[in-house]
Design an enzyme around this catalytic site. Structure first.
Site, mmCIF file in Angstrom:
data_model
loop_
_atom_site.group_PDB
_atom_site.id
_atom_site.type_symbol
_atom_site.label_atom_id
_atom_site.label_comp_id
_atom_site.label_asym_id
_atom_site.label_seq_id
_atom_site.Cartn_x
_atom_site.Cartn_y
_atom_site.Cartn_z
ATOM 1 N N ARG A 173 -7.843 -18.527 3.687
ATOM 2 C CA ARG A 173 -7.891 -19.210 2.381
ATOM 3 C C ARG A 173 -7.747 -18.246 1.204
ATOM 4 O O ARG A 173 -8.168 -18.544 0.085
ATOM 5 C CB ARG A 173 -9.168 -20.037 2.224
ATOM 6 N N LYS A 201 2.972 -17.168 -8.965
ATOM 7 C CA LYS A 201 3.654 -18.257 -8.251
ATOM 8 C C LYS A 201 4.165 -17.714 -6.929
ATOM 9 O O LYS A 201 4.927 -16.739 -6.907
ATOM 10 C CB LYS A 201 4.834 -18.790 -9.070
ATOM 11 N N GLU A 215 17.278 -13.101 -16.192
ATOM 12 C CA GLU A 215 15.880 -13.514 -16.447
ATOM 13 C C GLU A 215 15.341 -12.814 -17.702
ATOM 14 O O GLU A 215 14.481 -13.349 -18.397
ATOM 15 C CB GLU A 215 14.987 -13.216 -15.233
ATOM 16 N N LYS A 219 5.758 -12.693 -20.343
ATOM 17 C CA LYS A 219 5.280 -13.491 -19.210
ATOM 18 C C LYS A 219 3.746 -13.460 -19.162
ATOM 19 O O LYS A 219 3.109 -14.491 -18.959
ATOM 20 C CB LYS A 219 5.883 -12.986 -17.899
ATOM 21 N N GLU A 236 0.632 -23.927 -15.313
ATOM 22 C CA GLU A 236 1.777 -24.687 -15.819
ATOM 23 C C GLU A 236 1.411 -26.117 -16.210
ATOM 24 O O GLU A 236 2.067 -27.083 -15.810
ATOM 25 C CB GLU A 236 2.931 -24.668 -14.801
ATOM 26 N N ARG A 244 3.910 -22.955 -19.833
ATOM 27 C CA ARG A 244 4.541 -22.117 -18.804
ATOM 28 C C ARG A 244 5.863 -22.714 -18.317
ATOM 29 O O ARG A 244 6.747 -21.993 -17.852
ATOM 30 C CB ARG A 244 3.580 -21.896 -17.625
ATOM 31 N N ASN A 256 10.989 -21.949 -17.207
ATOM 32 C CA ASN A 256 12.008 -22.526 -16.322
ATOM 33 C C ASN A 256 13.278 -22.880 -17.076
ATOM 34 O O ASN A 256 14.100 -23.652 -16.573
ATOM 35 C CB ASN A 256 11.454 -23.775 -15.616
ATOM 36 N N HIS A 294 16.451 -23.305 -15.259
ATOM 37 C CA HIS A 294 16.153 -23.276 -13.818
ATOM 38 C C HIS A 294 16.381 -24.614 -13.122
ATOM 39 O O HIS A 294 16.693 -24.640 -11.943
ATOM 40 C CB HIS A 294 14.714 -22.800 -13.574
ATOM 41 N N HIS A 328 18.563 -24.171 -10.096
ATOM 42 C CA HIS A 328 18.129 -24.477 -8.718
ATOM 43 C C HIS A 328 19.061 -25.491 -8.081
ATOM 44 O O HIS A 328 19.382 -25.404 -6.886
ATOM 45 C CB HIS A 328 16.700 -25.032 -8.712
ATOM 46 N N HIS A 360 20.223 -16.062 -7.533
ATOM 47 C CA HIS A 360 19.321 -16.868 -8.372
ATOM 48 C C HIS A 360 19.603 -16.621 -9.869
ATOM 49 O O HIS A 360 19.772 -17.568 -10.642
ATOM 50 C CB HIS A 360 17.881 -16.522 -8.009
HETATM 51 P P1 NAD Z 1 15.808 -10.621 -3.120
HETATM 52 O O1 NAD Z 1 14.381 -10.438 -2.874
HETATM 53 O O2 NAD Z 1 16.600 -11.394 -2.113
HETATM 54 O O3 NAD Z 1 16.486 -9.206 -3.325
HETATM 55 C C1 NAD Z 1 17.874 -9.153 -3.580
HETATM 56 C C2 NAD Z 1 18.588 -8.184 -2.636
HETATM 57 O O4 NAD Z 1 18.369 -6.866 -3.119
HETATM 58 C C3 NAD Z 1 18.118 -8.208 -1.202
HETATM 59 O O5 NAD Z 1 19.244 -8.076 -0.378
HETATM 60 C C4 NAD Z 1 17.240 -6.961 -1.096
HETATM 61 O O6 NAD Z 1 17.233 -6.423 0.193
HETATM 62 C C5 NAD Z 1 17.922 -6.036 -2.054
HETATM 63 N N1 NAD Z 1 17.074 -5.029 -2.676
HETATM 64 C C6 NAD Z 1 15.836 -5.216 -3.179
HETATM 65 N N2 NAD Z 1 15.429 -4.114 -3.803
HETATM 66 C C7 NAD Z 1 16.407 -3.205 -3.665
HETATM 67 C C8 NAD Z 1 16.573 -1.874 -4.116
HETATM 68 N N3 NAD Z 1 15.669 -1.282 -4.902
HETATM 69 N N4 NAD Z 1 17.705 -1.220 -3.774
HETATM 70 C C9 NAD Z 1 18.669 -1.845 -3.033
HETATM 71 N N5 NAD Z 1 18.586 -3.099 -2.604
HETATM 72 C C10 NAD Z 1 17.459 -3.780 -2.935
HETATM 73 O O7 NAD Z 1 16.079 -11.371 -4.512
HETATM 74 P P2 NAD Z 1 15.403 -11.315 -5.948
HETATM 75 O O8 NAD Z 1 16.492 -11.602 -6.889
HETATM 76 O O9 NAD Z 1 14.565 -10.128 -6.148
HETATM 77 O O10 NAD Z 1 14.410 -12.565 -5.921
HETATM 78 C C11 NAD Z 1 14.886 -13.871 -5.800
HETATM 79 C C12 NAD Z 1 13.745 -14.754 -5.386
HETATM 80 O O11 NAD Z 1 12.721 -14.717 -6.360
HETATM 81 C C13 NAD Z 1 14.149 -16.214 -5.235
HETATM 82 O O12 NAD Z 1 13.621 -16.715 -4.043
HETATM 83 C C14 NAD Z 1 13.472 -16.890 -6.436
HETATM 84 O O13 NAD Z 1 13.147 -18.227 -6.168
HETATM 85 C C15 NAD Z 1 12.252 -16.039 -6.589
HETATM 86 N N6 NAD Z 1 11.655 -16.087 -7.925
HETATM 87 C C16 NAD Z 1 10.321 -16.312 -7.999
HETATM 88 C C17 NAD Z 1 9.699 -16.340 -9.229
HETATM 89 C C18 NAD Z 1 8.218 -16.496 -9.302
HETATM 90 O O14 NAD Z 1 7.695 -16.678 -10.399
HETATM 91 N N7 NAD Z 1 7.507 -16.393 -8.206
HETATM 92 C C19 NAD Z 1 10.447 -16.142 -10.402
HETATM 93 C C20 NAD Z 1 11.812 -15.910 -10.285
HETATM 94 C C21 NAD Z 1 12.412 -15.889 -9.031
HETATM 95 N N1 GLY Z 2 9.324 -17.987 -13.051
HETATM 96 C C1 GLY Z 2 8.648 -19.050 -13.693
HETATM 97 C C2 GLY Z 2 7.172 -18.892 -13.730
HETATM 98 O O1 GLY Z 2 6.620 -17.926 -13.248
HETATM 99 O O2 GLY Z 2 6.494 -19.751 -14.218
#
Ligand code: NAD
Ligand code: GLY
Length: 363
Positions: free
Chosen positions: A125, A147, A189, A231, A241, A245, A249, A252, A256, A269
Site C-alpha cells: 500500500r 502522477k 512540455e 509545476k 487535480e 492542475r 494538460n 494533452h 493522447h 508523447h
Molecule cells: P521514455 O521513458 O520512453 O524515454 C524515451 C526514450 O529515451 C526511451 O527509448 C529511453 O530508453 C531513452 N532514454 C531515456 N533517457 C535517455 C538518455 N539519457 N540517453 C539516451 N536515451 C535515453 O519517454 P519519456 O518521453 O521520457 O516519457 C514519456 C512517458 O511519460 C509517457 O508514458 C507519458 O504518458 C509519461 N508522462 C507522465 C507524466 C506524469 O505527470 N506522470 C507527464 C508527462 C508524461
Molecule cells: N503532466 C500533468 C500533470 O502532472 O498533472
C-alpha cells in the site's frame, strides 16, 4: 551549478535537485535509503548508459554491505508501461523480500518513472521511491508531482495513483546522450508551461530555441528549473487535480487521442502534445478566446524547436473525437478541454461542441 526546488504536498516536502553530476554524487542520496532492500527499475537503453554510475554511488553509501540490491530492466519504450511490467516489478520486490521500508529507484524516462512509481504506490500500500529522470520530458514534467500509472490497450494512463516521490534527482549530464528527437519532444512540455502560465518565459524560449537545441547547459538548466518551479507551484496548490492542475494538460486531450489513434508508434508523447497544443489554440481562436497572433507565435516557436505542428496525414476527425471522449477529464456532461486565452493564460472549458471540434480536427 546545482539547484534545489522544493515541492510541497499534503504528505510533506520533497526536493527536486537539478544539475550536472548529481546521479554519482553521494550527497544527492543522503537520507534516501531508509531500509535494506533497494530495487532499481530501468530500461535496457538507460541501464547500459547509467546503471554502473548508480551502482557505484550506492556502494559508497552507509549500509552498503547489508543492502540487498535488485534490478529490473524492461525493454525501452511505451509498451513497457503495462500491467505485465508492473507484475514483473512486484515479483522482483517479492524476490528481494522487500518490506515497507524498501526503496524503488526509477532510473529512466517517463515510462520507467510512471511505471515504477505506480508499483511503489501499490507495494504494501505504498513504499518510497526516488525519481532519477534521464529524459528532458521526465525532468520537466513526469518525475515531479506524483502522477503514476500504466496504460491499457483502451487508452493511456487509465490505471494509476497519486504517489509522490521521496526525491527527484535530475542529473543534467544524462541529457548528453538523449537522442535529438527525444530532446525536442521534451521541449514541447517546456513550451506548455510558457504557453499556459508565463508570457516572459515564452519570449525567453523564442530567443533561446537555438541554444536549447544545441544543448547549451545554461539554457537547458534554466528551462528545466523554470518548468519545475511552475509545476511545483501548481502541484502545491492542487495536488489531486481538483481544478488548476488540469491546466497542465494543455494539448494533452488532443495529443493522447493522436497517440492512441496512431497506436503509440508514429508520434512521441511530446510531439503529439505539440500538435495537440496547436489544435487547442486553433479551437480557442475559433471560440474567440485567443488572439490569432498568439496562435501564430505558438506555431512558430514549436516549429523552431523542430516539432510537428500538424498530424500528417490528417487523422479522421471522428476517430480522434472517439478517443478524446475516453479522456479522464471527460464527464457525463461532455468533454472538458484545456483552452487558451493566449500566451501565458489557459482555462478549463466545456464551451466547444462537436461541430467546433470536427472543424479544428479536419483543418
Ligand atoms: P521514455 O521513458 O520512453 O524515454 C524515451 C526514450 O529515451 C526511451 O527509448 C529511453 O530508453 C531513452 N532514454 C531515456 N533517457 C535517455 C538518455 N539519457 N540517453 C539516451 N536515451 C535515453 O519517454 P519519456 O518521453 O521520457 O516519457 C514519456 C512517458 O511519460 C509517457 O508514458 C507519458 O504518458 C509519461 N508522462 C507522465 C507524466 C506524469 O505527470 N506522470 C507527464 C508527462 C508524461
Ligand atoms: N503532466 C500533468 C500533470 O502532472 O498533472
Amino acid at each position: 551549478m546545482k539547484l534545489q526546488i522544493p515541492v510541497d504536498t499534503a504528505g510533506g516536502r520533497y526536493p527536486v535537485a537539478i544539475g550536472p553530476g548529481l546521479l554519482s554524487d553521494p550527497a544527492s542520496w543522503q537520507g534516501l535509503l531508509p531500509g535494506r532492500q533497494v530495487l532499481v527499475v530501468s530500461d535496457d537503453t538507460v541501464i547500459d548508459l547509467y546503471g554502473e554510475r548508480l551502482n557505484q554511488v550506492l556502494a559508497t553509501l552507509p549500509g552498503a554491505d547489508d543492502r540487498q540490491l535488485g534490478r529490473l530492466v524492461l525493454p525501452a519504450g511505451e509498451a513497457s508501461k503495462s500491467l505485465a511490467s508492473c507484475a514483473d516489478i512486484f515479483q522482483a520486490l517479492a524476490a528481494l523480500g522487500a518490506r515497507r521500508d524498501a526503496l524503488i529507484i526509477a532510473l529512466g524516462g517517463g515510462v520507467v518513472g510512471d511505471l515504477a512509481g505506480f508499483a511503489a504506490a501499490c507495494w504494501m500500500r505504498g513504499i518510497a521511491f526516488v525519481q532519477v529522470p534521464t529524459t528532458l520530458l521526465a525532468m520537466v514534467d513526469s518525475s515531479v508531482g506524483g502522477k503514476t500509472g500504466i496504460n491499457l490497450a483502451q487508452g493511456k494512463n487509465l490505471v494509476g495513483a497519486f504517489h509522490q516521490p521521496a526525491a527527484v534527482i535530475a542529473d543534467t549530464d544524462t541529457l548528453a546522450s538523449l537522442p535529438e528527437r527525444e530532446l525536442r519532444a521534451g521541449l514541447a512540455e517546456v513550451v506548455k508551461y510558457a504557453a499556459i502560465a508565463d508570457a516572459d518565459f515564452f519570449a525567453w524560449m523564442e530567443a533561446h530555441a537555438p541554444a536549447l537545441l544545441a544543448r547549451d547547459p545554461a539554457a537547458l538548466a534554466q528551462a528545466i528549473a523554470t518548468s519545475v518551479r511552475h509545476k511545483a507551484a501548481i502541484v502545491a496548490r492542487d495536488e489531486r487535480e481538483a481544478g488548476e492542475r488540469a491546466l497542465l494538460n494543455f494539448g494533452h486531450t488532443f495529443g493522447h487521442a493522436i497517440e492512441t489513434a496512431t497506436g503509440y508508434g508514429r508520434y512521441l508523447h511530446g510531439e503529439a502534445v505539440a500538435i495537440g497544443m496547436l489544435q487547442a489554440a486553433r479551437l480557442s481562436q475559433k471560440l474567440a478566446l485567443a488572439p490569432a497572433e498568439d496562435g501564430r507565435r505558438l506555431e512558430r516557436l514549436l516549429a523552431s524547436l523542430g516539432l510537428p505542428t500538424r498530424a500528417e496525414p490528417v487523422l479522421a476527425p471522428e476517430t480522434i473525437l472517439q478517443h478524446m471522449r475516453l479522456d479522464k477529464k471527460a464527464t457525463a456532461a461532455g468533454l472538458r478541454l484545456v483552452l487558451w486565452r493566449g500566451i501565458g493564460q489557459a482555462l478549463v472549458s466545456q464551451a466547444a461542441d462537436d461541430a467546433d471540434l470536427r472543424a479544428v480536427l479536419a483543418g
